[in-house]
Design an enzyme around this catalytic site. Structure first.
Site, PDB file in Angstrom:
ATOM      1  N   SER A 147      -9.631   2.517   8.055  1.00  0.00           N
ATOM      2  CA  SER A 147      -8.897   2.389   6.799  1.00  0.00           C
ATOM      3  C   SER A 147      -9.239   1.056   6.156  1.00  0.00           C
ATOM      4  O   SER A 147      -9.549   0.076   6.850  1.00  0.00           O
ATOM      5  CB  SER A 147      -7.383   2.445   7.070  1.00  0.00           C
ATOM      6  OG  SER A 147      -6.644   2.072   5.917  1.00  0.00           O
ATOM      7  N   TYR A 166       0.029   0.351  12.266  1.00  0.00           N
ATOM      8  CA  TYR A 166      -1.055   1.149  11.684  1.00  0.00           C
ATOM      9  C   TYR A 166      -2.225   0.248  11.304  1.00  0.00           C
ATOM     10  O   TYR A 166      -3.378   0.535  11.653  1.00  0.00           O
ATOM     11  CB  TYR A 166      -0.544   1.896  10.452  1.00  0.00           C
ATOM     12  CG  TYR A 166      -1.610   2.729   9.768  1.00  0.00           C
ATOM     13  CD1 TYR A 166      -1.906   4.007  10.230  1.00  0.00           C
ATOM     14  CD2 TYR A 166      -2.327   2.233   8.683  1.00  0.00           C
ATOM     15  CE1 TYR A 166      -2.887   4.778   9.625  1.00  0.00           C
ATOM     16  CE2 TYR A 166      -3.306   2.996   8.074  1.00  0.00           C
ATOM     17  CZ  TYR A 166      -3.591   4.260   8.537  1.00  0.00           C
ATOM     18  OH  TYR A 166      -4.572   5.003   7.934  1.00  0.00           O
TER      19      TYR A 166
END
Length: 244
Positions: A139, A152
């Site tokens: 990401s 995350y």
């Protein structure tokens, strides 16, 4: 990389980015083994794509991950591409959260530990192939985190660096190591959050072009701009993503 006649394991292939990967790679006449924790979703997927194989696996459970690896070695040892796509994102304020211990452990297991264990477990069959690859999905938040999802962001940073290190380890083998670095994508996970999202199709279209050319890092969409800003002004990049 060759785009057709592969045998590909895809985790989290029933929705979002994973579903679009299934859709496009299926059209290239590949044999797909798709895993998910939800058997009903796998059954529905098989109706749409009847030639796929499906495996139920809870990436939050290390025993389930071991079973997935053992099944792949026993029944699908012709796998030559592994796509670690599945992931979860928990957004919460730590001072207010009552289930933090469980959430932290589960998020790390699903987003980082299980993908790395799958790679480790399947490397013996990948290294025997002439055309093989590992594809990890990280990401843009690996480079500039947001305050609401520290675990995350940390796991995606770990995936990014782990992927690079594995690429170094495997550069003398037949296994190529790829990374997809998405911006904000329109999926169930991001519903109600953020603006300027791209579709899973836009992401996979760009990745497929890069994959074919052996471009190992696919900085998708706005991630290219983010990484440029991060290089010239890390503080600015942090401020842009902080409240994302």
């Amino acid at each position: 990389m060759q785009l057709n006649k592969n045998v590909i394991l895809i985790t989290g292939g029933t929705s979002g980015i994973g579903l679009e990967l299934v859709r496009q790679l299926y059209e290239f006449d590949n044999k797909l083994i798709v895993s998910s924790s939800n058997q009903d979703n796998l059954d529905k997927l098989k109706i749409k794509f009847p030639n796929i194989s499906t495996l139920t696996c809870d990436l939050g459970d290390s025993l389930s991950v071991r079973k997935l690896i053992e099944t792949c070695i026993a029944e699908y040892n012709d796998i030559n591409i592994v796509v670690n796509n599945a992931g979860i994102q928990n957004n919460y304020i730590w001072t207010n959260e009552k289930e933090g211990y469980r959430k932290i452990e589960n998020e790390i297991q699903i987003n980082f530990t299980s993908p790395m264990q799958i790679i480790y477990g399947l490397l013996p069959i990948l290294t025997r192939k002439q055309n093989s690859a590992i594809v990890n999905v990280s990401s843009g938040l690996a480079f500039a985190p947001k305050k609401s999802a520290p675990i995350y962001c940390a796991t995606k940073s770990a995936i990014h660096n782990g992927t690079k290190a594995l690429r170094y380890q495997l550069e003398t083998t037949t296994v190529k190591v790829f990374e997809i670095i998405p911006p904000l994508v329109e999926t169930a996970m991001t519903e109600g959050r953020g603006k300027g999202k791209i579709t899973p199709k836009q992401l996979v279209d760009e990745f497929i072009r890069n994959f074919k050319k052996d471009k190992f890092e696919s900085n998708i969409g706005k991630t290219k701009l983010l990484r440029f800003i991060q290089r010239i002004s890390p503080k600015l990049a942090d401020n842009i993503l902080k409240n994302g």
